[in-house]
Design a protein around this motif. Structure first.
Motif, PDB file in Angstrom:
ATOM      1  N   ARG A  59       7.552   1.251   2.372  1.00  0.00           N
ATOM      2  CA  ARG A  59       7.341   0.012   3.119  1.00  0.00           C
ATOM      3  C   ARG A  59       6.214  -0.822   2.532  1.00  0.00           C
ATOM      4  NH1 ARG A  59       6.327   1.357   8.824  1.00  0.00           N
ATOM      5  NH2 ARG A  59       6.411  -0.894   9.098  1.00  0.00           N
ATOM      6  N   LEU A  60       5.156  -0.153   2.082  1.00  0.00           N
ATOM      7  CA  LEU A  60       4.036  -0.858   1.458  1.00  0.00           C
ATOM      8  C   LEU A  60       4.503  -1.596   0.207  1.00  0.00           C
ATOM      9  CD1 LEU A  60       0.913  -1.231   1.580  1.00  0.00           C
ATOM     10  CD2 LEU A  60       0.789   0.681  -0.008  1.00  0.00           C
ATOM     11  N   LEU A  61       5.288  -0.929  -0.617  1.00  0.00           N
ATOM     12  CA  LEU A  61       5.797  -1.541  -1.842  1.00  0.00           C
ATOM     13  C   LEU A  61       6.773  -2.677  -1.561  1.00  0.00           C
ATOM     14  CD1 LEU A  61       6.260   1.659  -4.010  1.00  0.00           C
ATOM     15  CD2 LEU A  61       4.477  -0.081  -4.246  1.00  0.00           C
ATOM     16  N   CYS A  62       7.357  -2.686  -0.381  1.00  0.00           N
ATOM     17  CA  CYS A  62       8.250  -3.775   0.029  1.00  0.00           C
ATOM     18  C   CYS A  62       7.498  -4.892   0.739  1.00  0.00           C
ATOM     19  CB  CYS A  62       9.359  -3.231   0.934  1.00  0.00           C
ATOM     20  SG  CYS A  62      10.558  -2.229   0.056  1.00  0.00           S
ATOM     21  N   GLY A  63       6.174  -4.754   0.852  1.00  0.00           N
ATOM     22  CA  GLY A  63       5.362  -5.818   1.426  1.00  0.00           C
ATOM     23  C   GLY A  63       5.204  -5.781   2.932  1.00  0.00           C
ATOM     24  N   GLU A  64       5.528  -4.675   3.563  1.00  0.00           N
ATOM     25  CA  GLU A  64       5.446  -4.565   5.022  1.00  0.00           C
ATOM     26  C   GLU A  64       4.056  -4.122   5.488  1.00  0.00           C
ATOM     27  OE1 GLU A  64       8.708  -2.329   6.699  1.00  0.00           O
ATOM     28  OE2 GLU A  64      10.021  -2.963   5.067  1.00  0.00           O
ATOM     29  N   ILE A  65       3.045  -4.697   4.931  1.00  0.00           N
ATOM     30  CA  ILE A  65       1.671  -4.271   5.175  1.00  0.00           C
ATOM     31  C   ILE A  65       1.258  -4.457   6.633  1.00  0.00           C
ATOM     32  CG2 ILE A  65      -0.733  -4.693   4.548  1.00  0.00           C
ATOM     33  CD1 ILE A  65       0.436  -5.555   1.761  1.00  0.00           C
TER      34      ILE A  65
END
Length: 76
Positions: A59-65
């Motif tokens: 999720r982090l790598l997909c920008g869902e910070i």
């Protein structure tokens, strides 16, 4: 762009002397922090900890910070 490790002092120095730089923390340190987070919720060696880290990293790598931060505040 400044690629840095997890050292807070280094990030502080960049923010002070190179404020226009975008700071990127290398993926190895991100994973290290995720494991530390997982072990707040799960014992070391627990399969759920591995799943938790894998999910958060994806999720982090997909920008869902923002979503991850909200979940951490809720204890998920």
């Amino acid at each position: 762009v400044a690629l840095v490790d997890g050292e807070h002092k280094l990030r502080d120095l960049i923010k002070t002397y190179l404020p226009w730089f975008v700071i990127i923390i290398d993926i190895y340190h991100v994973i290290e922090y995720l494991w530390k987070g997982a072990h707040i919720f799960y014992d070391e060696g627990n399969e759920e900890a591995k799943t938790w880290v894998t999910n958060k990293l994806r999720r982090l790598l997909c920008g869902e910070i923002e979503g991850i931060i909200k979940e951490l505040h809720m204890g998920v």
